[in-house]
Design an enzyme around this catalytic site. Structure first.
Site, PDB file in Angstrom:
ATOM      1  N   ALA A  78       0.862  -1.173   0.000  1.00 34.74           N
ATOM      2  CA  ALA A  78       0.000   0.000   0.000  1.00 34.74           C
ATOM      3  C   ALA A  78       0.899   1.223   0.000  1.00 34.74           C
ATOM      4  CB  ALA A  78      -0.877  -0.007   1.241  1.00 34.74           C
ATOM      5  N   THR A  79       0.428   2.287  -0.644  1.00 34.13           N
ATOM      6  CA  THR A  79       1.340   3.414  -0.853  1.00 34.13           C
ATOM      7  C   THR A  79       0.970   4.695  -0.114  1.00 34.13           C
ATOM      8  OG1 THR A  79       0.296   3.623  -2.970  1.00 34.13           O
ATOM      9  CG2 THR A  79       2.393   2.503  -2.916  1.00 34.13           C
ATOM     10  N   THR A  80       0.826   5.819  -0.818  1.00 38.91           N
ATOM     11  CA  THR A  80       0.998   7.127  -0.178  1.00 38.91           C
ATOM     12  C   THR A  80      -0.151   7.597   0.721  1.00 38.91           C
ATOM     13  OG1 THR A  80       2.153   7.631  -2.199  1.00 38.91           O
ATOM     14  CG2 THR A  80       1.755   9.459  -0.717  1.00 38.91           C
ATOM     15  N   SER A 125       5.496   5.223  -0.727  1.00 41.05           N
ATOM     16  CA  SER A 125       6.441   5.361  -1.847  1.00 41.05           C
ATOM     17  C   SER A 125       6.386   6.741  -2.489  1.00 41.05           C
ATOM     18  CB  SER A 125       6.138   4.292  -2.886  1.00 41.05           C
ATOM     19  OG  SER A 125       4.814   4.458  -3.361  1.00 41.05           O
ATOM     20  N   ALA A 140       3.657   3.871  -8.122  1.00 44.94           N
ATOM     21  CA  ALA A 140       2.926   3.049  -7.157  1.00 44.94           C
ATOM     22  C   ALA A 140       1.800   3.816  -6.472  1.00 44.94           C
ATOM     23  CB  ALA A 140       3.884   2.497  -6.106  1.00 44.94           C
TER      24      ALA A 140
END
Lengths: 277, 266
Positions: free
Chosen positions: B40-42, B180, B219
């Site tokens: 899972a990203t930002t 990320s 991402a």
């Protein structure tokens, strides 16, 4: 070698029952009843910090009478079990019936295996979609469970209080009427010569499971809201205040419930409109 | 096992009765496992005048693939605080669920709410418990923000805490981002953040920052207008936590995208 006196199992159980019953009857009483908007708990309690009534889970409440350390231990056990099951499965899978069963097992084991039984009587209540669907369970010191539809009383002179309660209880009562009924039932005994007496607002512990709320439904009613309810004048206003900002919503089981999170539905509310505590 | 005197902490209770339910307690085979699970990203969080705003994009990736377009990474931790998760999605979700139960459990057992710092410290120790897995590539980093009910100055009631794989917490001033795309989101926030933002302005800024992250980080997912998938935006204020409705976030996201049509750099 010391001679052991023989005591029949029957005698032992009788003695334990008597001990527990006496301990419970010495304490102050609590009543639980369902009303139109949920389930109401009213306990006579001089302390505002040591609770006799508390929250177990979203739609499940707990009330107890007897020895504080013993029922507090049971309450914590209930919260732990409910939270563990809610985390492992889903919040909807935590039910009052399962909890009542677990309590019955625990109390039963303590009664038969330990030298002193718990001097407590507890009530597990689950609020349903309608007053008829409410579940109220009474658990006694020996682990027996009773389903008490509508209302129940425990502790002190429980039988007399339950009689007064049952004579006037209706499922469609308003909160103000239910609080008044609970108070009149609690104060119907214990005065001079068995007469009625008055109980002040600061000696009462009042809480509800609010049928219309999503997620965690348990709310305490204290201070001004409680006095207003008891005075009856501002009753409608106080009822509004306890329901707070929420417009009445019927509980919605099923598909809309988030599964990714373990937070209660009132926090995860994705509907338009005010959310939050 | 339920009736032992024990503690008020749910994770400590679990470590006694069901340690297999704690993510950090599972034995892992040696080797790097970073590529086996989606990431899972930002997530961004911004202090506003009324509290805090937290927003997260909706993408989860697995190597060069998109594992999910509509994952939800920002959730309420309790009535006054928010948690966002970046890193290994499965473990992150599990930690987040555990943290939510932890806070609720304490509240029910003790009859009192933990302080905001108490919650952050608790989360730090839970993250630290996952250190072994993190060293094998299954790291989870949360972002924690909330409204501090004990704050004397209402302008300072919104607080943000960040963490690393070894724990934390580190209190941040004004804003922070994790995941990320956080480099780009943080760079955007650095230029645009002003103290005392109104909540709508902070929401707009959060969505802008996520757009900037998605612009430069593969991402991170931008607003998906065709599928109607928008960032999850939540606020924590004196009134409690609140998730912006789909239509509200749609309006903000569309406005941001429209702005970028004119000026791609924002």
């Amino acid at each position: 070698m010391a001679m052991q006196f023989y005591a029949s199992p029957e005698q032992i159980m009788r003695d334990r029952s008597e001990l527990a019953r006496k301990g419970i009857a010495r304490g102050r009483s609590a009543v639980v009843l369902s009303y139109e908007g949920g389930v109401l708990f009213v306990a006579e309690n001089l302390s505002s910090a040591l609770h006799k009534v508390s929250e177990i889970y979203d739609r499940i409440g707990f009330a107890a009478v007897g020895r504080y350390n013993e029922f507090e231990n049971l309450r914590r056990a209930g919260v732990r079990m409910a939270d563990l099951n809610g985390l492992s499965y889903d919040r909807r899978d935590v039910t009052g019936r399962a909890l009542a069963n677990a309590y019955a097992q625990t109390l039963g084991a303590i009664f038969t295996e330990q030298s002193k039984p718990f001097e407590v009587e507890i009530c597990v209540a689950e609020v349903g979609a309608t007053p008829e669907a409410d579940e109220i369970y009474r658990l006694t010191y020996d682990g027996s469970v009773n389903d008490e539809p509508g209302c129940m009383a425990m502790g002190g002179q429980a039988d007399a209080i339950a009689g007064a309660l049952r004579a006037n209880h209706r499922g469609d009562m308003s909160l103000a009427d239910a609080v008044k009924l609970a108070l009149s039932a609690l104060s119907s005994v214990g005065g001079e010569g068995g007469a009625a007496r008055t109980i002040a607002a600061n000696q009462l512990e009042v809480a509800i499971l609010d049928r219309r709320r999503k997620g965690r439904t348990f709310r305490r009613i204290t201070g001004a809201a409680l006095t207003a309810l008891l005075d009856g004048e501002a009753a409608a206003k106080a009822e509004e205040a306890t329901a707070r900002d929420e417009t009445p919503k019927t509980p919605e089981p099923g598909p809309r419930k988030p599964t990714a999170s373990a937070a209660s539905a009132d926090l995860e509310d994705k509907d338009p409109g005010p959310a939050g505590a | 096992m339920f009736t032992n005197a024990g503690t008020s902490s749910f994770t400590q209770f679990l470590s006694k009765v069901a340690p297999e339910l704690l993510p950090g307690r599972r034995p892992l085979p040696p080797g790097l496992a970073a590529d086996i699970a989606p990431h899972a990203t930002t997530i961004v969080a911004i202090v506003s005048e009324a509290g805090v705003v937290m927003a997260g994009d909706r993408r989860a990736t697995m190597g060069n693939l998109i594992a999910s377009r509509d994952i939800e990474k920002v959730h309420p931790a309790d009535a006054y605080s928010l948690i966002g998760i970046a890193g290994t999605a499965g473990i992150g979700m599990e930690l987040m669920r555990l943290f939510q139960v932890e806070l609720e459990h304490y509240e029910k057992i003790e009859g009192a709410v933990l302080s905001l710092d108490g919650k952050a410290n608790r989360l730090a120790s839970m993250i630290r418990g996952n250190l072994g897995a993190a060293m094998q590539g299954l790291a989870v980093i949360p972002l924690f923000a909330g409204f501090d009910l004990a704050a004397t100055d209402p302008a300072r009631a919104g607080r943000i805490f960040s963490f690393d794989v070894t724990g934390g917490p580190y209190e941040e001033t004004g804003y922070d981002a994790i995941g990320s795309g956080s480099l780009f989101a943080r760079a955007a926030l650095k230029k645009r953040f002003r103290p005392g933002l109104s909540t709508p302005d902070a929401v707009r800024l959060a969505v802008e920052a996520l757009y900037d992250a998605a612009d430069d980080d593969t991402a991170t997912g931008g607003p998906d207008l065709s599928r109607k998938i928008y960032p999850v935006v939540m606020t924590a204020t004196a009134e409690g936590t609140h998730r912006l409705t789909e239509s509200e976030t749609a309006a903000v996201a569309e406005a941001v995208v429209a702005g970028r049509m004119e000026n791609p750099g924002g």
